[in-house]
Design a protein around this motif. Sequence first.
Motif, PDB file in Angstrom:
ATOM      1  N   GLY A 167     -16.432  -2.281   3.083  1.00  0.00           N
ATOM      2  CA  GLY A 167     -15.683  -2.062   1.855  1.00  0.00           C
ATOM      3  C   GLY A 167     -14.556  -1.079   2.083  1.00  0.00           C
ATOM      4  O   GLY A 167     -14.619  -0.220   2.977  1.00  0.00           O
ATOM      5  N   ARG A 168     -13.530  -1.183   1.270  1.00  0.00           N
ATOM      6  CA  ARG A 168     -12.370  -0.305   1.372  1.00  0.00           C
ATOM      7  C   ARG A 168     -12.139   0.395   0.041  1.00  0.00           C
ATOM      8  O   ARG A 168     -12.533  -0.113  -1.014  1.00  0.00           O
ATOM      9  N   PRO A 169     -11.488   1.574   0.068  1.00  0.00           N
ATOM     10  CA  PRO A 169     -11.238   2.294  -1.185  1.00  0.00           C
ATOM     11  C   PRO A 169     -10.377   1.456  -2.125  1.00  0.00           C
ATOM     12  O   PRO A 169      -9.432   0.789  -1.697  1.00  0.00           O
ATOM     13  N   VAL A 170     -10.716   1.492  -3.413  1.00  0.00           N
ATOM     14  CA  VAL A 170      -9.936   0.756  -4.413  1.00  0.00           C
ATOM     15  C   VAL A 170      -9.519   1.701  -5.539  1.00  0.00           C
ATOM     16  O   VAL A 170      -9.452   1.311  -6.707  1.00  0.00           O
ATOM     17  N   ALA A 171      -9.196   2.926  -5.155  1.00  0.00           N
ATOM     18  CA  ALA A 171      -8.843   3.929  -6.160  1.00  0.00           C
ATOM     19  C   ALA A 171      -7.571   3.555  -6.898  1.00  0.00           C
ATOM     20  O   ALA A 171      -7.453   3.752  -8.112  1.00  0.00           O
ATOM     21  N   ALA A 172      -6.587   2.998  -6.182  1.00  0.00           N
ATOM     22  CA  ALA A 172      -5.326   2.605  -6.802  1.00  0.00           C
ATOM     23  C   ALA A 172      -5.325   1.103  -7.018  1.00  0.00           C
ATOM     24  O   ALA A 172      -5.861   0.349  -6.210  1.00  0.00           O
ATOM     25  N   PRO A 173      -4.701   0.624  -8.118  1.00  0.00           N
ATOM     26  CA  PRO A 173      -4.734  -0.808  -8.412  1.00  0.00           C
ATOM     27  C   PRO A 173      -3.803  -1.663  -7.555  1.00  0.00           C
ATOM     28  O   PRO A 173      -3.933  -2.875  -7.537  1.00  0.00           O
ATOM     29  N   GLY A 174      -2.859  -1.052  -6.839  1.00  0.00           N
ATOM     30  CA  GLY A 174      -1.892  -1.825  -6.069  1.00  0.00           C
ATOM     31  C   GLY A 174      -2.408  -2.258  -4.710  1.00  0.00           C
ATOM     32  O   GLY A 174      -3.564  -2.030  -4.348  1.00  0.00           O
ATOM     33  N   PHE A 175      -1.529  -2.915  -3.927  1.00  0.00           N
ATOM     34  CA  PHE A 175      -1.882  -3.358  -2.589  1.00  0.00           C
ATOM     35  C   PHE A 175      -1.994  -2.155  -1.663  1.00  0.00           C
ATOM     36  O   PHE A 175      -1.273  -1.168  -1.807  1.00  0.00           O
ATOM     37  N   SER A 176      -2.885  -2.252  -0.686  1.00  0.00           N
ATOM     38  CA  SER A 176      -2.986  -1.210   0.338  1.00  0.00           C
ATOM     39  C   SER A 176      -2.564  -1.798   1.681  1.00  0.00           C
ATOM     40  O   SER A 176      -2.788  -2.981   1.951  1.00  0.00           O
ATOM     41  N   THR A 177      -1.954  -0.964   2.510  1.00  0.00           N
ATOM     42  CA  THR A 177      -1.482  -1.404   3.817  1.00  0.00           C
ATOM     43  C   THR A 177      -2.583  -1.208   4.846  1.00  0.00           C
ATOM     44  O   THR A 177      -3.052  -0.095   5.072  1.00  0.00           O
ATOM     45  N   VAL A 178      -3.009  -2.297   5.463  1.00  0.00           N
ATOM     46  CA  VAL A 178      -4.066  -2.252   6.460  1.00  0.00           C
ATOM     47  C   VAL A 178      -3.481  -2.243   7.869  1.00  0.00           C
ATOM     48  O   VAL A 178      -4.034  -1.619   8.777  1.00  0.00           O
ATOM     49  N   ARG A 179      -2.368  -2.927   8.046  1.00  0.00           N
ATOM     50  CA  ARG A 179      -1.715  -2.992   9.357  1.00  0.00           C
ATOM     51  C   ARG A 179      -0.209  -3.026   9.140  1.00  0.00           C
ATOM     52  O   ARG A 179       0.271  -3.690   8.231  1.00  0.00           O
ATOM     53  N   TYR A 209      -3.630  -5.559   1.671  1.00  0.00           N
ATOM     54  CA  TYR A 209      -4.922  -5.965   1.107  1.00  0.00           C
ATOM     55  C   TYR A 209      -4.868  -5.836  -0.406  1.00  0.00           C
ATOM     56  O   TYR A 209      -4.471  -4.788  -0.941  1.00  0.00           O
ATOM     57  N   ALA A 210      -5.286  -6.889  -1.101  1.00  0.00           N
ATOM     58  CA  ALA A 210      -5.247  -6.907  -2.559  1.00  0.00           C
ATOM     59  C   ALA A 210      -6.637  -7.158  -3.125  1.00  0.00           C
ATOM     60  O   ALA A 210      -7.260  -8.184  -2.823  1.00  0.00           O
ATOM     61  N   THR A 211      -7.129  -6.233  -3.932  1.00  0.00           N
ATOM     62  CA  THR A 211      -8.352  -6.462  -4.698  1.00  0.00           C
ATOM     63  C   THR A 211      -8.036  -6.590  -6.186  1.00  0.00           C
ATOM     64  O   THR A 211      -8.899  -7.006  -6.959  1.00  0.00           O
ATOM     65  N   THR A 212      -6.837  -6.221  -6.577  1.00  0.00           N
ATOM     66  CA  THR A 212      -6.345  -6.459  -7.933  1.00  0.00           C
ATOM     67  C   THR A 212      -5.096  -7.311  -7.803  1.00  0.00           C
ATOM     68  O   THR A 212      -4.107  -6.880  -7.222  1.00  0.00           O
ATOM     69  N   VAL A 213      -5.150  -8.533  -8.314  1.00  0.00           N
ATOM     70  CA  VAL A 213      -4.032  -9.463  -8.145  1.00  0.00           C
ATOM     71  C   VAL A 213      -3.197  -9.625  -9.411  1.00  0.00           C
ATOM     72  O   VAL A 213      -2.076 -10.138  -9.359  1.00  0.00           O
ATOM     73  N   GLY A 220       4.810  -2.824  -4.604  1.00  0.00           N
ATOM     74  CA  GLY A 220       4.167  -2.704  -3.309  1.00  0.00           C
ATOM     75  C   GLY A 220       4.657  -3.735  -2.325  1.00  0.00           C
ATOM     76  O   GLY A 220       4.852  -3.453  -1.140  1.00  0.00           O
ATOM     77  N   LEU A 221       4.876  -4.971  -2.792  1.00  0.00           N
ATOM     78  CA  LEU A 221       5.400  -6.005  -1.912  1.00  0.00           C
ATOM     79  C   LEU A 221       6.835  -5.694  -1.497  1.00  0.00           C
ATOM     80  O   LEU A 221       7.186  -5.834  -0.322  1.00  0.00           O
ATOM     81  N   ARG A 222       7.651  -5.265  -2.440  1.00  0.00           N
ATOM     82  CA  ARG A 222       9.040  -4.919  -2.094  1.00  0.00           C
ATOM     83  C   ARG A 222       9.091  -3.788  -1.083  1.00  0.00           C
ATOM     84  O   ARG A 222       9.904  -3.794  -0.152  1.00  0.00           O
ATOM     85  N   SER A 223       8.222  -2.821  -1.226  1.00  0.00           N
ATOM     86  CA  SER A 223       8.170  -1.723  -0.263  1.00  0.00           C
ATOM     87  C   SER A 223       7.742  -2.212   1.108  1.00  0.00           C
ATOM     88  O   SER A 223       8.272  -1.783   2.139  1.00  0.00           O
ATOM     89  N   ALA A 224       6.791  -3.135   1.148  1.00  0.00           N
ATOM     90  CA  ALA A 224       6.266  -3.622   2.427  1.00  0.00           C
ATOM     91  C   ALA A 224       7.298  -4.441   3.204  1.00  0.00           C
ATOM     92  O   ALA A 224       7.324  -4.387   4.433  1.00  0.00           O
ATOM     93  N   VAL A 225       8.130  -5.203   2.510  1.00  0.00           N
ATOM     94  CA  VAL A 225       9.123  -6.006   3.226  1.00  0.00           C
ATOM     95  C   VAL A 225      10.263  -5.147   3.755  1.00  0.00           C
ATOM     96  O   VAL A 225      11.036  -5.594   4.613  1.00  0.00           O
ATOM     97  N   GLY A 226      10.392  -3.919   3.253  1.00  0.00           N
ATOM     98  CA  GLY A 226      11.383  -2.996   3.790  1.00  0.00           C
ATOM     99  C   GLY A 226      12.790  -3.299   3.308  1.00  0.00           C
ATOM    100  O   GLY A 226      13.023  -4.063   2.379  1.00  0.00           O
ATOM    101  N   GLY A 227      13.734  -2.711   4.017  1.00  0.00           N
ATOM    102  CA  GLY A 227      15.132  -2.809   3.599  1.00  0.00           C
ATOM    103  C   GLY A 227      15.932  -3.845   4.352  1.00  0.00           C
ATOM    104  O   GLY A 227      17.155  -3.720   4.470  1.00  0.00           O
ATOM    105  N   GLY A 228      15.285  -4.868   4.872  1.00  0.00           N
ATOM    106  CA  GLY A 228      15.994  -5.894   5.620  1.00  0.00           C
ATOM    107  C   GLY A 228      16.812  -6.812   4.730  1.00  0.00           C
ATOM    108  O   GLY A 228      16.839  -6.687   3.505  1.00  0.00           O
ATOM    109  N   THR A 229      17.451  -7.766   5.361  1.00  0.00           N
ATOM    110  CA  THR A 229      18.301  -8.709   4.627  1.00  0.00           C
ATOM    111  C   THR A 229      17.533  -9.953   4.178  1.00  0.00           C
ATOM    112  O   THR A 229      18.069 -10.778   3.436  1.00  0.00           O
TER     113      THR A 229
END
Length: 299
Positions: A167-179, A209-213, A220-229
């Motif tokens: 199991g993983r912490p689910v303290a925050a409702p958003g996506f968590s970065t695993v890798r 990782y998403a436990t709340t969809v 969170g998704l926008r942050s994960a994709v970064g500032g690319g084009t």
Amino acid sequence: MDTMRDRFIATTTRLLDEDPRLAVVLAEISRDGFERAEQTHPDRVVNVGIREQLLIGAGAGMALTGMRPIMHTFASFLVERPFEQVKLDLGHQGVGGVLVSAGASYDWPAGGFTHMAPGDVALLDTLDDWTVHVPGHPDEAEALLRRAVVGDGRVYVRLSLQSNSVGRPVAAPGFSTVRQGTGGVVIAVGPMLDDVLAATDGLDTTVLYATTVRPFDAAGLRSAVGGGTAADVVIVEPYLAGTSTTAANDALAELPHRVLGLGVGRGELRRYGQMAEHLVAHGLDRRALRRRITGFLHR
């Protein structure tokens, strides 16, 4: 390890002792597990029999009196069969409650298609203001259930026999970065995480990782994709393929992107077999996931 359903029963039994506002409404399923709770709280553990429309209607009636109902049965009988009551008795009347399902997409294949619900989350997506939790481990199921019973909102907690190893912490409702990686983003929902991590082993990809969809973590998704084009995103969900692709597209509307939705296909598998065989048939086993993910990201 106990199952998510075992943990749900044990946790809910404790919560009934702790919070006089809570009630449980059953439609035969899991009644044996709640026997002690029913004896202790006969006015707050109600079994309506195999009448799923009444299950939702009774829960909504309790909510109208100020109670916090937890309504439970198999997903196909909780979301699909009484959908009109979910839509009207809860949504139209503006009351909340917690739907907790078992069975998921194909947990009990021997039960046949009547006991399968790959479209449950997509169906709830047609309604307004639902929170949807998809735990990937019994520990997460307990934490998300405890979160769900607080407040007055409409919450769906989708339980499954399929589980990740830890199991993983689910303290925050958003996506968590695993890798962390630079060659695309793969979102693993609930019990798909272990298989996604194995399928992407050695790849230069970010795994979320998403436990709340729902609500969908657009920021969170926008942050994960970064500032690319541009951005490449794969969403691996344990229910109907493509359920969250619209949400991902909306999140990335200002950025050129591609989204691949992997999940349960629409075609009915009439030779029911075992759960592991369904994973293979829908291309959700580790080997198939690696082929499909790399084929998309390296296109």
